[in-house]
Motif scaffolding. Structure first.
Motif, mmCIF file in Angstrom:
data_model
loop_
_atom_site.group_PDB
_atom_site.id
_atom_site.type_symbol
_atom_site.label_atom_id
_atom_site.label_comp_id
_atom_site.label_asym_id
_atom_site.label_seq_id
_atom_site.Cartn_x
_atom_site.Cartn_y
_atom_site.Cartn_z
ATOM 1 N N UNK A 104 4.134 -12.202 10.911
ATOM 2 C CA UNK A 104 3.086 -12.428 9.912
ATOM 3 C C UNK A 104 2.363 -13.759 10.091
ATOM 4 N N UNK A 105 1.264 -13.870 9.392
ATOM 5 C CA UNK A 105 0.430 -15.078 9.418
ATOM 6 C C UNK A 105 0.918 -16.054 8.353
ATOM 7 N N UNK A 106 1.167 -17.279 8.745
ATOM 8 C CA UNK A 106 1.623 -18.303 7.805
ATOM 9 C C UNK A 106 0.564 -18.572 6.743
ATOM 10 N N UNK A 107 -0.710 -18.504 7.112
ATOM 11 C CA UNK A 107 -1.777 -18.777 6.150
ATOM 12 C C UNK A 107 -1.726 -17.741 5.030
ATOM 13 N N UNK A 108 -1.671 -16.466 5.391
ATOM 14 C CA UNK A 108 -1.603 -15.415 4.376
ATOM 15 C C UNK A 108 -0.349 -15.565 3.518
ATOM 16 N N UNK A 109 0.768 -15.865 4.148
ATOM 17 C CA UNK A 109 2.021 -16.009 3.412
ATOM 18 C C UNK A 109 1.987 -17.176 2.441
ATOM 19 N N UNK A 110 1.374 -18.264 2.839
ATOM 20 C CA UNK A 110 1.361 -19.459 1.996
ATOM 21 C C UNK A 110 0.291 -19.392 0.908
ATOM 22 N N UNK A 111 -0.747 -18.597 1.112
ATOM 23 C CA UNK A 111 -1.791 -18.501 0.099
ATOM 24 C C UNK A 111 -1.367 -17.657 -1.094
ATOM 25 N N UNK A 117 -2.611 -25.317 -6.425
ATOM 26 C CA UNK A 117 -2.729 -26.691 -5.942
ATOM 27 C C UNK A 117 -1.556 -27.090 -5.055
ATOM 28 N N UNK A 118 -0.655 -26.170 -4.770
ATOM 29 C CA UNK A 118 0.517 -26.450 -3.952
ATOM 30 C C UNK A 118 0.183 -26.478 -2.476
ATOM 31 N N UNK A 119 1.186 -26.452 -1.627
ATOM 32 C CA UNK A 119 0.999 -26.575 -0.182
ATOM 33 C C UNK A 119 0.149 -25.469 0.431
ATOM 34 N N UNK A 120 0.119 -24.314 -0.201
ATOM 35 C CA UNK A 120 -0.660 -23.207 0.334
ATOM 36 C C UNK A 120 -2.143 -23.500 0.418
ATOM 37 N N UNK A 121 -2.614 -24.350 -0.471
ATOM 38 C CA UNK A 121 -4.046 -24.663 -0.470
ATOM 39 C C UNK A 121 -4.455 -25.301 0.859
ATOM 40 N N UNK A 125 -7.035 -24.515 5.787
ATOM 41 C CA UNK A 125 -7.700 -25.364 6.785
ATOM 42 C C UNK A 125 -7.458 -24.849 8.203
ATOM 43 N N UNK A 126 -6.359 -24.160 8.414
ATOM 44 C CA UNK A 126 -6.057 -23.618 9.743
ATOM 45 C C UNK A 126 -7.116 -22.604 10.142
ATOM 46 N N UNK A 127 -7.458 -21.703 9.225
ATOM 47 C CA UNK A 127 -8.478 -20.687 9.493
ATOM 48 C C UNK A 127 -9.852 -21.348 9.627
ATOM 49 N N UNK A 128 -10.154 -22.285 8.745
ATOM 50 C CA UNK A 128 -11.447 -22.975 8.810
ATOM 51 C C UNK A 128 -11.627 -23.688 10.149
ATOM 52 N N UNK A 129 -10.589 -24.377 10.609
ATOM 53 C CA UNK A 129 -10.661 -25.077 11.896
ATOM 54 C C UNK A 129 -10.834 -24.102 13.054
ATOM 55 N N UNK A 130 -10.144 -22.980 12.985
ATOM 56 C CA UNK A 130 -10.234 -21.952 14.027
ATOM 57 C C UNK A 130 -11.662 -21.413 14.114
ATOM 58 N N UNK A 158 -11.310 -9.657 12.182
ATOM 59 C CA UNK A 158 -10.737 -8.546 12.955
ATOM 60 C C UNK A 158 -9.268 -8.811 13.289
ATOM 61 N N UNK A 159 -8.983 -10.001 13.773
ATOM 62 C CA UNK A 159 -7.619 -10.336 14.210
ATOM 63 C C UNK A 159 -6.667 -10.404 13.011
ATOM 64 N N UNK A 160 -7.051 -11.148 11.986
ATOM 65 C CA UNK A 160 -6.173 -11.307 10.824
ATOM 66 C C UNK A 160 -5.997 -9.985 10.076
ATOM 67 N N UNK A 161 -7.069 -9.225 9.932
ATOM 68 C CA UNK A 161 -6.968 -7.927 9.259
ATOM 69 C C UNK A 161 -6.091 -6.959 10.039
ATOM 70 N N UNK A 162 -6.268 -6.940 11.352
ATOM 71 C CA UNK A 162 -5.455 -6.049 12.190
ATOM 72 C C UNK A 162 -3.988 -6.445 12.143
ATOM 73 N N UNK A 163 -3.710 -7.728 12.000
ATOM 74 C CA UNK A 163 -2.325 -8.177 11.901
ATOM 75 C C UNK A 163 -1.654 -7.548 10.676
ATOM 76 N N UNK A 164 -2.355 -7.542 9.569
ATOM 77 C CA UNK A 164 -1.806 -6.948 8.346
ATOM 78 C C UNK A 164 -1.602 -5.442 8.528
ATOM 79 N N UNK A 165 -2.613 -4.765 9.068
ATOM 80 C CA UNK A 165 -2.516 -3.316 9.261
ATOM 81 C C UNK A 165 -1.408 -2.981 10.260
#
Length: 188
Positions: A104-111, A117-121, A125-130, A158-165
């Protein structure tokens, strides 16, 4: 002998174990007992390494993920190389990170947490930087800023959505197909 009497692993190793735990269970799904089991450390050792508790652990995991993505996904996109080579290196890192659609994606898991206002916020930035680095590489290849941004966003979706599917359906090939499609669309 208790768990606490053993020499604890280095902090970096603890964070790598926490990374896997948090990305598979999410912030809300991880208890201190889960953390203790995954790291082999008792509560006092955990709080020695992370006095701020679970929130500090999650923040360390997000920082680790951001650093890894910066070095392995973003940095290749900033190299002085043809666009195809940059994108191929980035996609190889994406495959590695997501274990070809199995992890799984850490970004999705942490959000997915109650405290916005916790660490997930910071994970966003990982996705934004990418996206920013991918768009910059496409601009370097001659695309307009608008087209580069649109293609970068579409590829990440496409990549993140396909990961979930792929994970939900138990079909890793869905992820691989999406990565190949993203490459084709980015370089079209």
């Amino acid at each position: 002998m208790t768990k606490e009497s053993f020499e604890s692993p280095p902090r970096d190793e603890i964070i790598r174990r926490l990374f896997d735990l948090f990305r598979r269970a999410g912030y809300e799904g991880v208890s201190i007992s889960d953390i203790s089991e995954a790291t082999g450390l008792g509560r006092s050792s955990l709080y020695h390494h992370f006095p701020g508790g679970k929130e500090e652990m999650a923040a360390a995991v997000v920082a680790f993920a951001k650093d890894w993505a910066g070095a392995n996904i973003v940095a290749p996109l900033r190299e002085d190389a043809p666009a195809a080579k940059r994108i191929d290196r980035m996609l190889a890192a994406v495959r590695e990170l997501y274990e070809c659609g199995e992890a799984p994606c850490i970004v999705a898991s942490m959000l997915v947490q109650r405290n916005k206002d916790g660490p997930g916020r910071d994970a966003g930035a990982i996705i934004k930087d990418w996206i920013a680095a991918l768009a910059a590489a496409l601009r370097d290849a001659g695309l307009t800023a608008k087209e580069a941004e649109a293609r970068a966003v579409a590829a990440v979706i496409d990549i993140e959505g396909a990961l979930i599917v792929a994970r939900a359906a138990g079909r890793a090939q869905v992820f691989e197909d999406a990565v190949n499609k993203a490459r084709k669309d980015l370089l079209a």
